[in-house]
Design a protein around this motif. Structure first.
Motif, PDB file in Angstrom:
ATOM      1  N   ALA A  20      39.661  57.125  54.636  1.00  0.00           N
ATOM      2  CA  ALA A  20      38.390  56.449  54.884  1.00  0.00           C
ATOM      3  C   ALA A  20      37.259  57.453  54.762  1.00  0.00           C
ATOM      4  CB  ALA A  20      38.391  55.814  56.275  1.00  0.00           C
ATOM      5  N   GLY A  21      36.226  57.089  54.015  1.00  0.00           N
ATOM      6  CA  GLY A  21      35.110  57.980  53.779  1.00  0.00           C
ATOM      7  C   GLY A  21      35.192  58.709  52.449  1.00  0.00           C
ATOM      8  N   ASP A  22      36.353  58.677  51.795  1.00  0.00           N
ATOM      9  CA  ASP A  22      36.483  59.302  50.476  1.00  0.00           C
ATOM     10  C   ASP A  22      35.683  58.519  49.444  1.00  0.00           C
ATOM     11  OD1 ASP A  22      38.132  61.246  51.416  1.00  0.00           O
ATOM     12  OD2 ASP A  22      39.977  60.447  50.538  1.00  0.00           O
ATOM     13  N   THR A  23      35.173  59.222  48.454  1.00  0.00           N
ATOM     14  CA  THR A  23      34.626  58.594  47.253  1.00  0.00           C
ATOM     15  C   THR A  23      35.442  59.101  46.078  1.00  0.00           C
ATOM     16  OG1 THR A  23      32.972  60.350  47.033  1.00  0.00           O
ATOM     17  CG2 THR A  23      32.300  58.348  48.179  1.00  0.00           C
ATOM     18  N   ARG A  24      35.748  58.213  45.175  1.00  0.00           N
ATOM     19  CA  ARG A  24      36.598  58.587  44.048  1.00  0.00           C
ATOM     20  C   ARG A  24      36.001  58.004  42.771  1.00  0.00           C
ATOM     21  NH1 ARG A  24      43.002  57.715  44.491  1.00  0.00           N
ATOM     22  NH2 ARG A  24      42.579  59.108  46.266  1.00  0.00           N
ATOM     23  N   LYS A  25      35.794  58.892  41.805  1.00  0.00           N
ATOM     24  CA  LYS A  25      35.250  58.467  40.522  1.00  0.00           C
ATOM     25  C   LYS A  25      36.380  58.044  39.597  1.00  0.00           C
ATOM     26  CE  LYS A  25      31.124  61.399  40.742  1.00  0.00           C
ATOM     27  NZ  LYS A  25      30.204  60.261  40.911  1.00  0.00           N
ATOM     28  N   PHE A  26      36.100  57.055  38.774  1.00  0.00           N
ATOM     29  CA  PHE A  26      37.031  56.626  37.742  1.00  0.00           C
ATOM     30  C   PHE A  26      36.210  56.238  36.520  1.00  0.00           C
ATOM     31  CE2 PHE A  26      35.964  53.054  40.440  1.00  0.00           C
ATOM     32  CZ  PHE A  26      35.646  52.042  39.548  1.00  0.00           C
ATOM     33  N   PHE A  27      36.883  55.888  35.462  1.00  0.00           N
ATOM     34  CA  PHE A  27      36.174  55.558  34.227  1.00  0.00           C
ATOM     35  C   PHE A  27      35.195  54.413  34.468  1.00  0.00           C
ATOM     36  CE2 PHE A  27      35.814  53.205  30.197  1.00  0.00           C
ATOM     37  CZ  PHE A  27      35.326  54.233  29.398  1.00  0.00           C
ATOM     38  N   GLU A  30      32.714  54.311  40.340  1.00  0.00           N
ATOM     39  CA  GLU A  30      33.224  55.043  41.485  1.00  0.00           C
ATOM     40  C   GLU A  30      33.493  54.075  42.628  1.00  0.00           C
ATOM     41  OE1 GLU A  30      30.442  57.867  42.978  1.00  0.00           O
ATOM     42  OE2 GLU A  30      28.834  56.404  43.248  1.00  0.00           O
ATOM     43  N   ALA A  31      34.297  54.543  43.588  1.00  0.00           N
ATOM     44  CA  ALA A  31      34.673  53.703  44.726  1.00  0.00           C
ATOM     45  C   ALA A  31      34.500  54.484  46.015  1.00  0.00           C
ATOM     46  CB  ALA A  31      36.127  53.237  44.591  1.00  0.00           C
ATOM     47  N   PRO A 170      56.228  36.413  52.392  1.00  0.00           N
ATOM     48  CA  PRO A 170      55.147  37.221  52.953  1.00  0.00           C
ATOM     49  C   PRO A 170      55.490  38.704  53.004  1.00  0.00           C
ATOM     50  CG  PRO A 170      56.316  36.082  54.693  1.00  0.00           C
ATOM     51  CD  PRO A 170      56.896  35.578  53.404  1.00  0.00           C
ATOM     52  N   THR A 171      54.455  39.518  52.850  1.00  0.00           N
ATOM     53  CA  THR A 171      54.562  40.964  53.032  1.00  0.00           C
ATOM     54  C   THR A 171      53.793  41.326  54.297  1.00  0.00           C
ATOM     55  OG1 THR A 171      54.731  41.404  50.667  1.00  0.00           O
ATOM     56  CG2 THR A 171      53.964  43.202  52.059  1.00  0.00           C
ATOM     57  N   ILE A 172      54.447  41.988  55.234  1.00  0.00           N
ATOM     58  CA  ILE A 172      53.818  42.393  56.492  1.00  0.00           C
ATOM     59  C   ILE A 172      53.743  43.916  56.522  1.00  0.00           C
ATOM     60  CG2 ILE A 172      54.026  42.390  59.007  1.00  0.00           C
ATOM     61  CD1 ILE A 172      55.425  39.683  58.773  1.00  0.00           C
ATOM     62  N   ALA A 173      52.551  44.441  56.793  1.00  0.00           N
ATOM     63  CA  ALA A 173      52.343  45.889  56.771  1.00  0.00           C
ATOM     64  C   ALA A 173      51.493  46.310  57.965  1.00  0.00           C
ATOM     65  CB  ALA A 173      51.660  46.302  55.464  1.00  0.00           C
ATOM     66  N   PRO A 174      51.606  47.582  58.391  1.00  0.00           N
ATOM     67  CA  PRO A 174      50.766  48.083  59.485  1.00  0.00           C
ATOM     68  C   PRO A 174      49.295  48.062  59.096  1.00  0.00           C
ATOM     69  CG  PRO A 174      52.637  49.544  59.088  1.00  0.00           C
ATOM     70  CD  PRO A 174      52.596  48.580  57.951  1.00  0.00           C
ATOM     71  N   TRP A 175      48.464  47.648  60.002  1.00  0.00           N
ATOM     72  CA  TRP A 175      47.027  47.540  59.755  1.00  0.00           C
ATOM     73  C   TRP A 175      46.432  48.884  59.349  1.00  0.00           C
ATOM     74  CZ3 TRP A 175      42.700  45.529  58.462  1.00  0.00           C
ATOM     75  CH2 TRP A 175      41.482  45.983  58.956  1.00  0.00           C
ATOM     76  N   GLU A 176      46.837  49.954  59.988  1.00  0.00           N
ATOM     77  CA  GLU A 176      46.210  51.247  59.726  1.00  0.00           C
ATOM     78  C   GLU A 176      46.593  51.846  58.380  1.00  0.00           C
ATOM     79  OE1 GLU A 176      46.271  54.089  62.889  1.00  0.00           O
ATOM     80  OE2 GLU A 176      45.934  52.579  64.448  1.00  0.00           O
ATOM     81  N   GLU A 177      47.567  51.268  57.694  1.00  0.00           N
ATOM     82  CA  GLU A 177      47.965  51.770  56.377  1.00  0.00           C
ATOM     83  C   GLU A 177      47.327  51.003  55.229  1.00  0.00           C
ATOM     84  OE1 GLU A 177      52.177  52.041  56.011  1.00  0.00           O
ATOM     85  OE2 GLU A 177      52.434  53.114  57.908  1.00  0.00           O
ATOM     86  N   VAL A 178      46.592  49.952  55.537  1.00  0.00           N
ATOM     87  CA  VAL A 178      45.909  49.179  54.505  1.00  0.00           C
ATOM     88  C   VAL A 178      44.782  50.014  53.895  1.00  0.00           C
ATOM     89  CG1 VAL A 178      44.434  47.161  54.104  1.00  0.00           C
ATOM     90  CG2 VAL A 178      46.468  46.970  55.534  1.00  0.00           C
ATOM     91  N   VAL A 179      44.635  49.956  52.585  1.00  0.00           N
ATOM     92  CA  VAL A 179      43.575  50.673  51.876  1.00  0.00           C
ATOM     93  C   VAL A 179      42.499  49.667  51.477  1.00  0.00           C
ATOM     94  CG1 VAL A 179      43.009  52.202  49.960  1.00  0.00           C
ATOM     95  CG2 VAL A 179      45.304  52.276  50.975  1.00  0.00           C
ATOM     96  N   CYS A 180      41.247  50.000  51.787  1.00  0.00           N
ATOM     97  CA  CYS A 180      40.131  49.109  51.448  1.00  0.00           C
ATOM     98  C   CYS A 180      39.016  49.928  50.811  1.00  0.00           C
ATOM     99  CB  CYS A 180      39.616  48.397  52.699  1.00  0.00           C
ATOM    100  SG  CYS A 180      38.212  47.300  52.371  1.00  0.00           S
ATOM    101  N   TRP A 181      38.354  49.362  49.818  1.00  0.00           N
ATOM    102  CA  TRP A 181      37.271  50.055  49.150  1.00  0.00           C
ATOM    103  C   TRP A 181      36.306  49.058  48.518  1.00  0.00           C
ATOM    104  CZ3 TRP A 181      42.108  49.408  47.189  1.00  0.00           C
ATOM    105  CH2 TRP A 181      42.207  48.788  45.927  1.00  0.00           C
ATOM    106  N   THR A 195      25.638  46.523  36.276  1.00  0.00           N
ATOM    107  CA  THR A 195      26.417  47.054  37.393  1.00  0.00           C
ATOM    108  C   THR A 195      27.154  45.910  38.070  1.00  0.00           C
ATOM    109  OG1 THR A 195      24.791  48.815  37.775  1.00  0.00           O
ATOM    110  CG2 THR A 195      26.341  48.354  39.545  1.00  0.00           C
ATOM    111  N   HIS A 196      28.467  46.073  38.234  1.00  0.00           N
ATOM    112  CA  HIS A 196      29.293  45.079  38.909  1.00  0.00           C
ATOM    113  C   HIS A 196      29.933  45.723  40.144  1.00  0.00           C
ATOM    114  CE1 HIS A 196      28.958  42.442  35.412  1.00  0.00           C
ATOM    115  NE2 HIS A 196      29.200  43.511  34.661  1.00  0.00           N
ATOM    116  N   PHE A 197      30.103  44.916  41.187  1.00  0.00           N
ATOM    117  CA  PHE A 197      30.714  45.404  42.417  1.00  0.00           C
ATOM    118  C   PHE A 197      32.000  44.629  42.691  1.00  0.00           C
ATOM    119  CE2 PHE A 197      26.106  45.906  42.767  1.00  0.00           C
ATOM    120  CZ  PHE A 197      25.996  47.268  43.018  1.00  0.00           C
ATOM    121  N   THR A 198      32.980  45.336  43.211  1.00  0.00           N
ATOM    122  CA  THR A 198      34.274  44.729  43.504  1.00  0.00           C
ATOM    123  C   THR A 198      34.744  45.158  44.887  1.00  0.00           C
ATOM    124  OG1 THR A 198      34.867  44.823  41.163  1.00  0.00           O
ATOM    125  CG2 THR A 198      36.654  44.441  42.717  1.00  0.00           C
TER     126      THR A 198
END
Length: 371
Positions: A20-27, A30-31, A170-181, A195-198
């Motif tokens: 959390a807090g990372d920024t990552r550039k891609f083609f 960025e996210a 269904p897939t059940i996963a720990p909340w703290e392991e979810v990745v959001c950006w 410019t598009h946002f996702t």
């Protein structure tokens, strides 16, 4: 469609898991990441409550996040209006040809019928093609809506559940392991930059080797933050700060009757004008009322709302028993607790926000402190 799963992703999460807090550039863009561990995306006042249209159900144990059946009636109205316009144009052409051939057949009615019979094949193709294409879009989008499943967040277990449309379970996963950006994608039309946002969410698969990648186009970064805070505040904030669903009126025939009844009452009570055109307030004049009724007759009257009801009913699926069991309340003594790492990170980023920082410079500031 609320979520779109896509295997070929611009952002690789398997080689290097972000924080959390990372920024990552891609083609082409960025996210910025809000999790894992799930952190506030901005400084939020303690009295602030998030209101979200994505909340489908919420209680003390779980919250469902997804997309409501909204806009379907308008889609059908647009489709039927196009079909009606094509039908009127074809009728006018047939009338013109009938008048042109009236000397051959002796009367307009005979000429009209014979002209139609002579050209019925081409007319049927010209009319049937747009009808088929338009209704294909309507039905396929309704079926796509029915196939999607909400994301369920369990506050007591601190887990998230997603229905895989591929594995049908269904897939059940720990909340703290979810990745959001939230990703910013830039492109060009040749004359200008776009410019598009996702909004993106990645839920770990049960084997922990991959993710279900779920995406949704958004209008602004703020929309993505609102969607994220809807989930995060439900899971990590006290119950008094729980998000609330936005007001929602179901698109059905009852709504159509209600709106039409209110419009007629306003027209009866208001001043009678003739030529003022206002599609938002058709009761202001006779002309607006005429176009209101013409539009709704052309678009199928109550048919669009009937299709909306049908689409909404398609999404009413029963939960698997294991998800129903997983969603039942458990004793408070068994509730999962936030990890120590999450609590440390949250305290650090809240201090960072108080100092005037933002989510995008959080890791940079932390790195400078550690040097």
């Amino acid at each position: 469609m609320f979520w779109k799963k896509k295997k070929n992703q611009d952002i690789d999460l398997t080689e290097l898991t972000p924080k959390a807090g990372d920024t990552r550039k891609f083609f082409a863009g960025e996210a910025v990441f809000f999790s894992p561990k799930p952190l506030p995306s901005a400084k939020i006042a303690k009295e602030t409550k998030v209101t979200s249209p994505e909340i489908l159900a919420i209680n003390d144990t779980y919250m469902d996040v997804g997309q409501r059946c909204q806009g379907k009636a308008w889609q059908v109205q647009l489709v039927n209006t196009v079909i009606g316009f094509v039908a009127i144009v074809m009728l006018l052409i047939n009338i013109f040809l009938a008048f042109r051939n009236i000397d051959i057949y002796g009367s307009f009615l005979t000429s009209f019928i014979q002209t139609y019979l002579d050209d019925w094949g081409s007319l049927a193709f010209a009319f049937g093609t747009p009808v088929a294409l338009c209704w294909y879009v309507v039905i396929s989008s309704s079926l796509d809506f029915a196939r999607q499943r909400p994301i369920r967040l369990n506050r007591e277990r601190r887990e998230i559940c997603y229905y895989s449309d591929k594995e049908k379970k269904p897939t059940i996963a720990p909340w703290e392991e979810v990745v959001c950006w939230v990703a910013t994608n830039r492109g060009t039309t040749g004359n200008s930059m776009l410019t598009h946002f996702t909004f993106g969410l990645a839920i770990p698969t049960p084997d922990g080797k991959d993710y279900w990648i779920l995406r949704r186009p958004i209008a602004t970064v703020t929309d993505g933050q609102r969607m994220w805070e809807t989930m995060r505040m439900y899971m990590d904030e006290p119950s008094v700060r729980r998000p609330t669903p936005s007001l929602f009126e179901k698109e059905d025939r009852t709504l159509f009757d209600k709106n039409r009844r209110e419009m007629r009452e306003k027209f009866k009570k208001g001043p009678k004008r003739w030529f003022i055109l206002n599609s938002d307030a058709p009761w202001v004049s006779y002309a607006s009322m005429f176009f209101y009724y013409t539009y709704h007759i052309l678009s199928g009257w109550k048919l669009p709302y009937l299709v909306s009801e049908w689409t909404d009913s398609l999404s009413k699926v029963e939960l698997p028993q294991d998800v129903a069991d997983w969603s039942t309340p458990i004793p408070e003594s068994e509730w999962a607790k936030p990890s120590e790492e999450l609590l440390r990170e949250r305290a650090a980023i809240e201090k960072h926000y108080e100092a005037g920082g933002g989510i995008m410079d959080y890791r940079q500031t932390e790195g400078e402190k550690n040097q």
